[in-house]
Design a protein around this motif. Structure first.
Motif, PDB file in Angstrom:
ATOM      1  N   HIS A 364      32.542  68.282  61.920  1.00 10.43           N
ATOM      2  CA  HIS A 364      32.974  66.903  62.102  1.00 10.43           C
ATOM      3  C   HIS A 364      32.739  66.042  60.874  1.00 10.43           C
ATOM      4  O   HIS A 364      32.655  64.815  60.972  1.00 10.43           O
ATOM      5  N   SER A 365      32.636  66.634  59.701  1.00  5.87           N
ATOM      6  CA  SER A 365      32.635  65.835  58.476  1.00  5.87           C
ATOM      7  C   SER A 365      34.066  65.628  58.009  1.00  5.87           C
ATOM      8  O   SER A 365      34.985  66.337  58.425  1.00  5.87           O
ATOM      9  N   GLY A 379      30.592  61.491  57.941  1.00 11.13           N
ATOM     10  CA  GLY A 379      30.507  62.292  59.149  1.00 11.13           C
ATOM     11  C   GLY A 379      29.695  63.561  59.007  1.00 11.13           C
ATOM     12  O   GLY A 379      29.191  63.914  57.943  1.00 11.13           O
ATOM     13  N   SER A 380      29.556  64.260  60.116  1.00 10.25           N
ATOM     14  CA  SER A 380      28.893  65.545  60.347  1.00 10.25           C
ATOM     15  C   SER A 380      28.115  65.396  61.640  1.00 10.25           C
ATOM     16  O   SER A 380      27.277  64.509  61.775  1.00 10.25           O
ATOM     17  N   ASN A 381      28.445  66.242  62.600  1.00 10.06           N
ATOM     18  CA  ASN A 381      27.734  66.200  63.870  1.00 10.06           C
ATOM     19  C   ASN A 381      27.952  67.501  64.630  1.00 10.06           C
ATOM     20  O   ASN A 381      28.747  67.553  65.562  1.00 10.06           O
ATOM     21  N   PRO A 382      27.233  68.557  64.264  1.00 11.32           N
ATOM     22  CA  PRO A 382      27.360  69.817  65.005  1.00 11.32           C
ATOM     23  C   PRO A 382      26.481  69.813  66.255  1.00 11.32           C
ATOM     24  O   PRO A 382      25.645  70.702  66.469  1.00 11.32           O
ATOM     25  N   TYR A 396      25.432  59.252  60.140  1.00  5.44           N
ATOM     26  CA  TYR A 396      26.081  57.951  60.057  1.00  5.44           C
ATOM     27  C   TYR A 396      26.242  57.463  58.624  1.00  5.44           C
ATOM     28  O   TYR A 396      26.862  56.430  58.387  1.00  5.44           O
ATOM     29  N   ARG A 397      25.662  58.161  57.672  1.00  4.87           N
ATOM     30  CA  ARG A 397      25.769  57.730  56.280  1.00  4.87           C
ATOM     31  C   ARG A 397      27.123  58.130  55.707  1.00  4.87           C
ATOM     32  O   ARG A 397      27.620  59.213  55.969  1.00  4.87           O
ATOM     33  N   GLY A 584      44.832  56.856  55.762  1.00  4.26           N
ATOM     34  CA  GLY A 584      44.441  57.963  56.616  1.00  4.26           C
ATOM     35  C   GLY A 584      43.277  57.534  57.473  1.00  4.26           C
ATOM     36  O   GLY A 584      42.536  56.623  57.123  1.00  4.26           O
ATOM     37  N   LEU A 585      43.113  58.180  58.599  1.00  2.00           N
ATOM     38  CA  LEU A 585      42.104  57.785  59.558  1.00  2.00           C
ATOM     39  C   LEU A 585      40.993  58.808  59.600  1.00  2.00           C
ATOM     40  O   LEU A 585      41.245  60.008  59.571  1.00  2.00           O
ATOM     41  N   LEU A 586      39.770  58.340  59.665  1.00  2.00           N
ATOM     42  CA  LEU A 586      38.641  59.256  59.730  1.00  2.00           C
ATOM     43  C   LEU A 586      38.544  59.822  61.128  1.00  2.00           C
ATOM     44  O   LEU A 586      37.813  59.325  61.974  1.00  2.00           O
ATOM     45  N   GLY A 587      39.287  60.885  61.361  1.00  2.00           N
ATOM     46  CA  GLY A 587      39.313  61.494  62.688  1.00  2.00           C
ATOM     47  C   GLY A 587      37.949  61.957  63.132  1.00  2.00           C
ATOM     48  O   GLY A 587      37.590  61.879  64.302  1.00  2.00           O
ATOM     49  N   ALA A 588      37.144  62.452  62.174  1.00  2.00           N
ATOM     50  CA  ALA A 588      35.809  62.906  62.550  1.00  2.00           C
ATOM     51  C   ALA A 588      34.964  61.742  63.052  1.00  2.00           C
ATOM     52  O   ALA A 588      34.224  61.865  64.023  1.00  2.00           O
ATOM     53  N   LEU A 589      35.060  60.594  62.373  1.00  2.00           N
ATOM     54  CA  LEU A 589      34.278  59.445  62.809  1.00  2.00           C
ATOM     55  C   LEU A 589      34.822  58.872  64.105  1.00  2.00           C
ATOM     56  O   LEU A 589      34.072  58.359  64.924  1.00  2.00           O
ATOM     57  N   LEU A 590      36.144  58.951  64.282  1.00  2.00           N
ATOM     58  CA  LEU A 590      36.690  58.519  65.567  1.00  2.00           C
ATOM     59  C   LEU A 590      36.074  59.324  66.696  1.00  2.00           C
ATOM     60  O   LEU A 590      35.663  58.801  67.721  1.00  2.00           O
TER      61      LEU A 590
END
Length: 692
Positions: A364-365, A379-382, A396-397, A584-590
C-alpha cells in the motif's frame, strides 16, 4: 472531502475533461477487518457504524479538477460518490482500468471480495471461484455491450488482480497477468496469445513487479514497448489461495529479472520478450515513475516476499509466530534506482548518488510525479487495520524525492504553453528565455524536448494510465539568446488518450516545471484527428549563449497559465494538493486513510533521518517558505513532506515487537447486490435497517 463508500484497493483513471474516477473497492468493513456492523442478506458488509463506510465494491467515484481559485467547499470540488445513482454493473476489487482513444474506460477483472490471491486451491472453478472472482470486463460509460467474460482472465485465474493493460497504436490492448500475455480486441472480445513471461516471473499483484511503458518518442515512432521488472517467480502452488500463501513468502527472494516487450513490432515480425538488464536488486512492490528527462525511477518495495498481509501461512500457523507481523514481505529497499532506456545494454541501471530513505515503503505504498518534476512518496500498511506499533506500521509520513536533475542551477522557464493540445493541426510556439540555460544556444536548442507526461492513477506499486509522449519540434535561436520551440500537436489518441497531462520542456536533461494541459476535446467521443502541419526548419546562431546565472529561473507567466507550479516553497507545497487532484490520486492513501476516516489515529511525531548522498533541504527553510529552486548538490535527496521531532526508525532485523492488530480475518459472502432497492441509502449518517 467525504468519501462515502469503501475505496480500499480500487482502480482508477483520468477522464477526458481532467476529472479522475475510481472504481470499486471492498465491502463495508469494521475494526480488525471484520464485516461491517450492518450486513446484507447474504452476510456481506453493507455498512459499518464505526467507520461509517458503505459497500464500495460497485462504486464509481468522480473528482472534478479544481484549482486554488475555486471554492473547495463547493460540491463541484468534492467527490461524487453515490452508488444509487452511478455504479458499475459488477463488483470489482483489485480491478484494472485503461483508457481508450475516445476517452471511454475498460474495466477489467477483479475479486468480488477480499483475499490474498483470486483463487481457491485446488483450482477447480477458475471462471467463478465459487462466486468470488469477477473474470469479466465492462465499459465506463456503459455502452450497451453489457458484461462479458474474458477467457484470458480464466486462464490466468488466481494471479490476475490488477492486470497490466496498455492501449496500443492499433487500438487493441496489451494485457499481461500471471505468466501469460495477450493482445486483446476488446470490441470483439478476441484474444491473440503472445509468448509467456520468460522465467515464469509473475508481475501482477501480489507479486507486484514494476511495470511501465517506455517513453514514446519520434525516434521510436511512438510505438509502445513495455518494461517488466521484479515481482516473483514463486512456484504456482506456493501462492496458496484466497486465505493466505502456502509458504513463508518473506523468506522468498523477489526477482531481479527485467524483460522488454514490443507488442506490435514496426517490421511486422512476431512479438517476443527481450531480456533486459537485471535490476540492481530484487524488488517486490517496486514502482516505476517516468521522469521528464526520459529516464524511469524505480522506488519503494522489498527484497523478499509479496504484497498483501495475512495472520498465517501454510508454513506458519500462528500469528504470534509471524516474524514481521502481518507483512508478507521483508527487507525494505530504501534506495531508488534509475533506468535509462536509451543506454547500452549492461549500463541501463544506476543508483549512484541517489539518497536512501529510512522509511519502509511496502504494501500500500505509492509514488507519483509532481508538477515541479519531483516525486511524492507516501503510504505503506501491510496490516489489516491501523497499526502503529508493529515492525512495518501504518505509515502516515510522506516524502518528496528529488531526482538528480535538481542539482542543476538553472532550469527552463518556457512561456506560451497552450491550454489544450489537439491531435494534429497547427503547431504552436514556446519561448525559452536565455536565462533558462547556460552555454551554447545552438546546443541547448538541439538538446530541447517537449513532452506530455501523464502520471496516472497510482496504487499498489502501479500507475494506471502513466504515459510519456515526446512531441516533434524544431527551433529558432534569436539574437538575444532566447529560443523559440516550434512544437507539433499530439500524434493521435491511441498514442495518448484524451485527458489531462503535464507539459514539460527539457533542456540538456533539465526539466521545466510542468504545465497542466488538456489533450483532446475534453469530452467523451471520437477525437478529431487532422494532418500535422509542417514544422519550420531550425535556425541556429553560432555566437549566441545562454545567460543562466545559477539562480532559480521560474516563469511568472507560466505560474499564471494553467496552474503551472513555481520554484518557491509556498507555491510548490501549496500546489501539491491541487496536483494530486488533477494529475493522479494516491490510491494507497485513499485505501488506508479515507476508508478508515472515522477512526483516525493520532500518528506519533516522527523524525526523518536521511542517508546517502546529497544535501537535504532543511525543514526550517521549507517552513519559512524560502525559495525551493534547484539544489546545489549533484545527487538526489528525500525530503519529508512535514517534519516533527520524535524518532521512529524501523529496524528490519528486530521483528519481536509488540502488536496491536486484531488478528481475526473475516470471510465475506458476495451474494448481495449492494445497490438493489433494499440497500441502505449512501447519504444517511446512520444505517437504516431493512430499508425498501
Amino acid at each position: 472531502m467525504d468519501v462515502v463508500t469503501n475505496t480500499f484497493c480500487a482502480s482508477g483513471m483520468h477522464l477526458p475533461n481532467g476529472s479522475y474516477v475510481t472504481f470499486g473497492g471492498n465491502g463495508a468493513i469494521g475494526r480488525g477487518g471484520n464485516i461491517g456492523s450492518q450486513k446484507n442478506p447474504s452476510g456481506n458488509g453493507a455498512w459499518d457504524s464505526e467507520y461509517q463506510d458503505f459497500d464500495g465494491s460497485r462504486a464509481i467515484r468522480i473528482l472534478n479538477p479544481c484549482t486554488s481559485a475555486d471554492n473547495f467547499a463547493s460540491s463541484n470540488c468534492q467527490w461524487f460518490d453515490n452508488p444509487s445513482v452511478l455504479a458499475m454493473q459488477k463488483q470489482r476489487w483489485h480491478s484494472t482500468a485503461e483508457a481508450l482513444a475516445d476517452g471511454t474506460l475498460v474495466l477489467i477483472g477483479g475479486f468480488v471480495n477480499g483475499g490474498y490471491i483470486n483463487r481457491n486451491y485446488p483450482n477447480t472453478d477458475p471462471q467463478f471461484e465459487g462466486g468470488a472472482a469477477e473474470n469479466t470486463y465492462e465499459f465506463y460509460p456503459a455502452n450497451g455491450t453489457g458484461v462479458q467474460p474474458v477467457n484470458f482472465l480464466i486462464k490466468t485465474s488466481g494471479l490476475n488482480a490488477y492486470a497490466h493493460a496498455f492501449l496500443l497504436n492499433s487500438g487493441n490492448m496489451l494485457v499481461q497477468a500471471n505468466v501469460s500475455t495477450m493482445i486483446w480486441d476488446y470490441n470483439k472480445n478476441v484474444e491473440t496469445p503472445l509468448p509467456d513471461m520468460p522465467n515464469k516471473v509473475v508481475r501482477v499483484y501480489p507479486a507486484s513487479g514494476a511495470v511501465a511503458m517506455l517513453p514514446l518518442t519520434p525516434a521510436n515512432n511512438w510505438n509502445p514497448t513495455v518494461l517488466f521488472c521484479g515481482g516473483s517467480d514463486m512456484p504456482d502452488a506456493d501462492w496458496g489461495n484466497y486465505a493466505n500463501p502456502a509458504i513463508d513468502t518473506w523468506n522468498y527472494p523477489a526477482s531481479q529479472d527485467c524483460q522488454r516487450l514490443t507488442p506490435e513490432p514496426a517490421d511486422g515480425s512476431a512479438p517476443v520478450y527481450e531480456q533486459d538488464d537485471d535490476m540492481l536488486e530484487g524488488r517486490t512492490m517496486g514502482q516505476f515513475i517516468t521522469l521528464p528527462d526520459g529516464t524511469m525511477l524505480v522506488i519503494n518495495g522489498g527484497l523478499n516476499g509479496t504484497a498483501g498481509y495475512a495472520t498465517q501461512t501454510g508454513q506458519t500457523a500462528l500469528y504470534g509466530d509471524m516474524p514481521f507481523g502481518m507483512s508478507l514481505a521483508s527487507g525494505p529497499v530504501g534506495t531508488p534506482a534509475i533506468y535509462n532506456p536509451n543506454a547500452p545494454k549492461g549500463q541501463r541501471w544506476s543508483d549512484t548518488g541517489l539518497a536512501t530513505s529510512n522509511i519502509a515503503r511496502l504494501y500500500h505504498s505509492s509514488a507519483i510525479l509532481l508538477p515541479d518534476a519531483s516525486v511524492l512518496v507516501a503510504g505503506s500498511n501491510p496490516n489489516v487495520d491501523v497499526n502503529t506499533s508493529t515492525i512495518f506500521p501504518s505509515e502516515y509520513r510522506a516524502e518528496i524525492f528529488y531526482p538528480p536533475y535538481f542539482s542543476a542551477a538553472t532550469r527552463p522557464s518556457p512561456t506560451g504553453v497552450p491550454n489544450t493540445i489537439s491531435y494534429g493541426g497547427d503547431y504552436f510556439n514556446l519561448t525559452v528565455p536565455s536565462s533558462s540555460y547556460t552555454g551554447s544556444a545552438n546546443a541547448a536548442a538541439g538538446n530541447s524536448t517537449v513532452v506530455l507526461l501523464r502520471g496516472g492513477f497510482t496504487t499498489h506499486a502501479m500507475n494506471m494510465g502513466q504515459r510519456y509522449v515526446q512531441l516533434n519540434n524544431t527551433f529558432t535561436v534569436n539574437n538575444d539568446g532566447s529560443i523559440i520551440l516550434h512544437v507539433a500537436q499530439a500524434p493521435n489518441p491511441n498514442i495518448l488518450q484524451p485527458g489531462p497531462a503535464l507539459l514539460f520542456v527539457t533542456i540538456n536533461g533539465i526539466p521545466s516545471n510542468g504545465t497542466m494541459v488538456i489533450v483532446g476535446t475534453g469530452s467523451f467521443g471520437t477525437q478529431p484527428i487532422t494532418a500535422a502541419s509542417q514544422l519550420p526548419a531550425s535556425v541556429t546562431l553560432t555566437t549566441v549563449k545562454g545567460s543562466g546565472d545559477g539562480s532559480s529561473t521560474t516563469s511568472e507567466q507560466n505560474n499564471q497559465d494553467n496552474g503551472a507550479s513555481g520554484s518557491h516553497t509556498g507555491a510548490i507545497v501549496g500546489g501539491v494538493v491541487g496536483a494530486i487532484a488533477v494529475i493522479g490520486l494516491l490510491g494507497a492513501l485513499l485505501g488506508l486513510l479515507l476508508a478508515r476516516r472515522r477512526r483516525r489515529v493520532a500518528a506519533p511525531p516522527t523524525s526523518y533521518a536521511m542517508t546517502g548522498g546529497g544535501q537535504s533541504i532543511g525543514t526550517a527553510a521549507l517552513a519559512a517558505g524560502s525559495s525551493r529552486g534547484l539544489r546545489s548538490s549533484d545527487s538526489s535527496a528525500f525530503v519529508p513532506l512535514q517534519h516533527d521531532n520524535h524518532s521512529d526508525a524501523w529496524n528490519g532485523s528486530t521483528p519481536n515487537l509488540p502488536y496491536t492488530d486484531d488478528a481475526r480475518m473475516a470471510s465475506m459472502d458476495s451474494g448481495w447486490d449492494p445497490y438493489s432497492g433494499n440497500s441502505p441509502s449512501p447519504r444517511v449518517t446512520t444505517p437504516v435497517q431493512n430499508r425498501y
